[in-house]
Design an enzyme around this catalytic site. Structure first.
Site, mmCIF file in Angstrom:
data_model
loop_
_atom_site.group_PDB
_atom_site.id
_atom_site.type_symbol
_atom_site.label_atom_id
_atom_site.label_comp_id
_atom_site.label_asym_id
_atom_site.label_seq_id
_atom_site.Cartn_x
_atom_site.Cartn_y
_atom_site.Cartn_z
ATOM 1 N N SER A 54 0.804 -1.230 0.000
ATOM 2 C CA SER A 54 0.000 0.000 0.000
ATOM 3 C C SER A 54 0.833 1.274 0.000
ATOM 4 O O SER A 54 0.324 2.339 -0.372
ATOM 5 C CB SER A 54 -0.929 0.019 1.221
ATOM 6 O OG SER A 54 -0.173 -0.071 2.423
ATOM 7 N N ASP A 113 -3.765 7.700 8.697
ATOM 8 C CA ASP A 113 -4.896 6.884 9.154
ATOM 9 C C ASP A 113 -4.521 5.836 10.201
ATOM 10 O O ASP A 113 -5.285 4.909 10.447
ATOM 11 C CB ASP A 113 -5.567 6.199 7.954
ATOM 12 C CG ASP A 113 -4.632 5.228 7.243
ATOM 13 O OD1 ASP A 113 -3.473 5.060 7.683
ATOM 14 O OD2 ASP A 113 -5.053 4.624 6.234
ATOM 15 N N HIS A 123 -0.862 4.429 7.599
ATOM 16 C CA HIS A 123 -0.204 5.081 6.465
ATOM 17 C C HIS A 123 0.090 6.544 6.782
ATOM 18 O O HIS A 123 -0.372 7.065 7.798
ATOM 19 C CB HIS A 123 -1.087 4.959 5.214
ATOM 20 C CG HIS A 123 -1.488 3.559 4.904
ATOM 21 N ND1 HIS A 123 -2.703 3.028 5.306
ATOM 22 C CD2 HIS A 123 -0.836 2.561 4.262
ATOM 23 C CE1 HIS A 123 -2.780 1.767 4.914
ATOM 24 N NE2 HIS A 123 -1.661 1.456 4.284
#
EC number: 3.1.1.-
Length: 385
Positions: free
Chosen positions: A44, A347, A350
């Site tokens: 990610s 978040d 991240h």
């Protein structure tokens, strides 16, 4: 006789000069390149939309919705941040378009970049992790699956280009991750012991190394290989290990033993990359120090424009760090800050666009890369992002 010796000496001197000139030129060419594309693998941290495209349209992940992407893309692009990632800032610097995700893309040209990075991806195959008692429920698109997918479509990529396959890879900056972080995240969050998790380190390093060798064999010449983050400063990890007895660094508030684990991974990775560089001297293998490029922001947040509370999430709710596991960004009842550029963490898991921009600047200007990029052939260049 004297004349013969003199001629022989002159010939030897000429050949030596020619040899060393060739070495210098070859080294210069391998260092400074006008990259024509970016090829990306990872999770990610580099995913520009693959996971969203791979997901069920009736059950899309949070990154498909606001506030993800709210600082830049409008609407969300599938990136796990409020805006751009490190890969995006590198593309901007190189004058290339943002690297499109491979999975699910339609009518998209991959001539200047292609991205296989997927949220939740691991360096080790999912089947292997399951055998070790480690759940990996997010995706089965591990590093080897990403690489094999690339190999399968490579003939088509070359056919749509004016360059042959080896030339195309040679002209590309190949971004190897970040990858491997989830191989540790899953067992840590499942309560595995540090000793159990440490056993994975050499296997993960080998998986990354093997992928690089495969890409070298295909013609790859420049690799940017990120290390692990200071996970002891991660909002999610700080929340997971938040107890009255856990030791915190008095200066940063991070958890030292978790950071030492990240450093251990990075040291092993650097050793492996040095060995690869010796085996393939014609290739440029660059270590990207994600650890220190991020850790400095926790040490001196105000210096870089962040709030003096760098461990808290911008988008989250509850607890000391504005984060609750199981009640996360994008869900009902979870708010987000109005000034993400003042936050390091986005978040819980991240980082914000502002953080990724600072990291990218440190990579491009050579402060956090070994060896540093050589941009001399570009003429003028700007690291401000």
């Amino acid at each position: 006789m004297t004349t013969t010796l003199l001629m022989a000496s002159l010939i030897v001197s000429f050949l030596l000069i020619l040899y060393y000139t060739t070495i210098v030129v070859a080294s210069s060419e391998s260092r400074c390149r006008r990259y024509k594309s970016i090829i990306s693998f990872g999770d990610s941290i580099a995913d520009t939309g693959n996971y969203v495209h791979l997901s069920n349209v009736n059950n899309l992940p949070q990154a498909a919705f606001l506030p993800y992407g709210e600082s830049f893309f409008h609407p969300p692009s599938g990136r796990y941040s409020d805006g751009r990632l490190v890969i995006d800032f590198i593309a901007e610097f190189l004058g290339l378009p943002y690297v499109p995700p491979y999975f699910g893309s339609q009518n998209v040209s991959f001539n200047q970049g292609i991205n296989f990075a997927v949220y939740g991806a691991t360096a080790l195959d999912r089947a292997f992790l399951v055998k070790q008692g480690i759940k990996s429920d997010f995706t089965n698109i591990s590093l080897s699956v990403q690489l094999n997918t690339f190999k399968q479509i490579l003939p088509n990529l070359c056919a749509s280009s004016t360059r042959d396959c080896r030339e195309m890879l040679g002209d590309s900056l190949i971004l190897m991750g970040e990858i491997g972080g989830n191989d540790y995240n899953y067992p840590f969050f499942e309560g595995k012991s540090i000793n159990e998790i440490k056993e994975l380190v050499p296997l993960i390093i080998k998986a990354i190394s093997s992928a690089i060798v495969d890409l070298i064999d295909l013609g790859g010449k420049t690799f940017l290989v990120p290390g692990n983050f200071p996970i002891g400063c991660s909002t999610a990890y700080l929340t997971l290990f938040q107890t009255a007895t856990v030791e915190h660094d008095p200066f940063t508030g991070c958890i030292p033993w978790l950071n030492k684990f990240g450093e251990h991974h990075n040291e092993q990775l650097k050793i492996e990359l040095k060995q690869l560089q010796k085996l393939y001297p014609h290739v440029n293998i660059i270590y990207a120090d994600y650890y220190n490029s991020l850790y400095g922001l926790f040490q001196e947040p105000a210096k870089y424009g962040f709030k003096n509370r760098p461990l808290a999430a911008c988008c989250g709710v509850g607890g000391q760090y504005n984060f609750t596991i199981g009640k996360e960004c994008g869900e009902n009842g979870v708010s987000y800050c109005q000034n993400p550029s003042e936050y390091v963490n986005w978040d819980g898991y991240h980082l914000t666009e502002a953080t990724y921009q600072k990291m990218a600047q440190g990579l491009l200007n050579g402060r956090y890369t070994t060896p540093a990029f050589d941009w001399s052939c570009l003429g003028s260049y700007d690291f401000s992002g």
